[in-house]
Motif scaffolding. Sequence first.
Motif, PDB file in Angstrom:
ATOM      1  N   THR A 130     -16.437   3.675   0.113  1.00 31.23           N
ATOM      2  CA  THR A 130     -15.875   4.477  -0.968  1.00 31.23           C
ATOM      3  C   THR A 130     -14.872   3.612  -1.735  1.00 31.23           C
ATOM      4  OG1 THR A 130     -14.736   6.533  -1.561  1.00 31.23           O
ATOM      5  CG2 THR A 130     -14.025   5.460   0.458  1.00 31.23           C
ATOM      6  N   LEU A 184      -9.758   6.882  -1.448  1.00 26.01           N
ATOM      7  CA  LEU A 184      -9.545   7.598  -0.204  1.00 26.01           C
ATOM      8  C   LEU A 184      -8.081   7.955  -0.033  1.00 26.01           C
ATOM      9  CD1 LEU A 184      -9.632   5.243   2.875  1.00 26.01           C
ATOM     10  CD2 LEU A 184      -9.603   4.377   0.577  1.00 26.01           C
ATOM     11  N   ASN A 185      -7.799   8.788   0.958  1.00 26.04           N
ATOM     12  CA  ASN A 185      -6.430   9.157   1.306  1.00 26.04           C
ATOM     13  C   ASN A 185      -5.846   8.111   2.239  1.00 26.04           C
ATOM     14  OD1 ASN A 185      -6.851  11.519  -0.103  1.00 26.04           O
ATOM     15  ND2 ASN A 185      -7.263  12.740   1.715  1.00 26.04           N
ATOM     16  N   GLU A 208      -7.080   8.078   5.843  1.00 26.96           N
ATOM     17  CA  GLU A 208      -8.510   7.906   6.075  1.00 26.96           C
ATOM     18  C   GLU A 208      -8.828   6.420   6.225  1.00 26.96           C
ATOM     19  OE1 GLU A 208     -10.376  11.630   3.580  1.00 26.96           O
ATOM     20  OE2 GLU A 208     -10.056   9.762   2.510  1.00 26.96           O
ATOM     21  N   GLU A 209     -10.070   6.102   6.536  1.00 31.13           N
ATOM     22  CA  GLU A 209     -10.528   4.722   6.650  1.00 31.13           C
ATOM     23  C   GLU A 209     -11.810   4.550   5.850  1.00 31.13           C
ATOM     24  OE1 GLU A 209      -9.019   3.606  11.131  1.00 31.13           O
ATOM     25  OE2 GLU A 209     -11.076   4.294  10.887  1.00 31.13           O
ATOM     26  N   LEU A 210     -12.131   3.296   5.565  1.00 30.11           N
ATOM     27  CA  LEU A 210     -13.415   3.001   4.939  1.00 30.11           C
ATOM     28  C   LEU A 210     -14.050   1.823   5.664  1.00 30.11           C
ATOM     29  CD1 LEU A 210     -13.153   0.228   3.051  1.00 30.11           C
ATOM     30  CD2 LEU A 210     -12.105   1.802   1.473  1.00 30.11           C
ATOM     31  N   SER A 244      -8.065   0.387   7.231  1.00 29.12           N
ATOM     32  CA  SER A 244      -7.210   1.567   7.256  1.00 29.12           C
ATOM     33  C   SER A 244      -6.000   1.288   6.368  1.00 29.12           C
ATOM     34  CB  SER A 244      -6.768   1.845   8.694  1.00 29.12           C
ATOM     35  OG  SER A 244      -5.906   2.948   8.744  1.00 29.12           O
ATOM     36  N   VAL A 285      -5.961   4.398  -3.391  1.00 28.57           N
ATOM     37  CA  VAL A 285      -5.491   5.134  -2.216  1.00 28.57           C
ATOM     38  C   VAL A 285      -4.458   6.158  -2.669  1.00 28.57           C
ATOM     39  CG1 VAL A 285      -4.369   4.959   0.044  1.00 28.57           C
ATOM     40  CG2 VAL A 285      -5.851   3.100  -0.757  1.00 28.57           C
TER      41      VAL A 285
END
Length: 173
Positions: free
Chosen positions: A22, A25-26, A29-31, A70, A94
Amino acid sequence: SIVQNVETTHGEILDLEVTPSTFALNADEELTINTVRIDIRGNRLNVTLPASAWVVSNGTLFEEEPVRWSPIGAATQTIDATLEGITTRIIISVIHGEAVGIDIRISSSDIVISGASVPIDAYNYDQYGNEWIGSIDVWEIEESMADQSWLATSLSYADFDAVIAGSWTVTAT
């Protein structure tokens, strides 16, 4: 007839493709990130880069397959990956994570002259300390001799009118 098998390998690198799961993200969260080495003939090879091949502007990178990142800070973050002298940068947006608390504070001095008014701002914060404008349900002055009309409230701030000299405790929930 004679048969000769010829094996070819990937040629000189042309590009390094870096694809995050992605681009937004927040903070809590992680990607994951996949990397593909592309040679001068367009041949593609999935590669796993070591931790030393990565530079992140913020957060923690986990050397796994695929690589996992992260974030911590709510802001635009960059992640650089380098292979064989080719560097590719991705930009990730982010935003703050889930609120874990509320903070209220006066933007000027904690001492207000009687007859003056001061705004008290509210902020939510996440587990990493990222702050954003808060949303307050109830503002009140704790002391029983205080008049609640000294507070003109809204969702994100209250104006405190210093009517009577003293020490006053304002709470927000």
